[in-house]
Design a protein around this motif. Structure first.
Motif, PDB file in Angstrom:
ATOM      1  N   GLY A   1       0.935  -1.055   0.007  1.00 41.99           N
ATOM      2  CA  GLY A   1      -0.066   0.168  -0.085  1.00 41.99           C
ATOM      3  C   GLY A   1       0.856   1.236  -0.165  1.00 41.99           C
ATOM      4  O   GLY A   1       0.203   2.482   0.295  1.00 41.99           O
ATOM      5  N   ILE A   2       2.204   0.979  -0.194  1.00 44.07           N
ATOM      6  CA  ILE A   2       2.942   2.378  -0.288  1.00 44.07           C
ATOM      7  C   ILE A   2       3.551   2.305  -1.605  1.00 44.07           C
ATOM      8  O   ILE A   2       4.073   1.424  -2.257  1.00 44.07           O
ATOM      9  N   CYS A   3       3.571   3.602  -2.166  1.00 41.34           N
ATOM     10  CA  CYS A   3       3.870   3.679  -3.639  1.00 41.34           C
ATOM     11  C   CYS A   3       5.545   3.542  -3.519  1.00 41.34           C
ATOM     12  O   CYS A   3       6.400   4.101  -2.758  1.00 41.34           O
ATOM     13  N   GLU A   4       5.957   2.627  -4.468  1.00 40.90           N
ATOM     14  CA  GLU A   4       7.516   2.400  -4.666  1.00 40.90           C
ATOM     15  C   GLU A   4       8.386   3.539  -5.121  1.00 40.90           C
ATOM     16  O   GLU A   4       9.385   3.696  -4.896  1.00 40.90           O
ATOM     17  N   ARG A   5       7.544   4.444  -5.653  1.00 34.00           N
ATOM     18  CA  ARG A   5       8.578   5.573  -6.348  1.00 34.00           C
ATOM     19  C   ARG A   5       8.542   6.829  -5.578  1.00 34.00           C
ATOM     20  O   ARG A   5       9.517   7.135  -5.065  1.00 34.00           O
ATOM     21  N   CYS A   6       7.200   7.288  -4.894  1.00 38.71           N
ATOM     22  CA  CYS A   6       7.495   8.217  -3.939  1.00 38.71           C
ATOM     23  C   CYS A   6       7.004   7.965  -2.484  1.00 38.71           C
ATOM     24  O   CYS A   6       6.788   9.066  -1.759  1.00 38.71           O
ATOM     25  N   THR A   7       6.850   6.918  -1.978  1.00 37.99           N
ATOM     26  CA  THR A   7       6.566   6.368  -0.717  1.00 37.99           C
ATOM     27  C   THR A   7       5.194   6.916   0.069  1.00 37.99           C
ATOM     28  O   THR A   7       5.119   6.755   0.923  1.00 37.99           O
TER      29      THR A   7
END
Length: 106
Positions: free
Chosen positions: A75-81
């Motif tokens: 559930g955490i974006c791998e790019r912008c966190t």
């Protein structure tokens, strides 16, 4: 309406999403088994190869999502966190990126 996946409601959603991903993994595994069986029809080889590749990609995405759940990074974006909205995860449970980052990803 986004929910923090770390609270009780969020944990219930993660449990449902994990169950959905597990069920889909089992279905895709069965599909791959069927696809890799020899059909004996050389005319279908190209189509079958494409379907096998797509199924393997789907299995990899599902496995990766299940790994992120187990490791606590789901559930955490791998790019912008930033947190990925739960609505996106419910539609695309293996999502690795929020929508803006997915659009940048191409």
């Amino acid at each position: 309406m986004s929910t923090d996946l770390r609270d009780a409601t969020g944990q219930q959603r993660i449990t449902r999403l994990r169950d959905t991903l597990t069920t889909e993994f089992e279905a895709q595994t069965a599909r791959l088994t069927e696809l890799t069986a020899d059909t004996g029809d050389p005319g279908e080889a190209h189509t079958q190869a494409a379907m096998i590749a797509a199924t393997r990609q789907s299995l990899a995405q599902i496995s990766d999502a299940l790994r992120r759940i187990a490791e606590g990074g789901y559930g955490i974006c791998e790019r912008c966190t930033a947190p990925i909205p739960t609505e996106r995860l419910e539609v695309l449970p293996h999502a690795r990126f929020c929508v803006p980052c997915q659009q940048k990803q191409g």
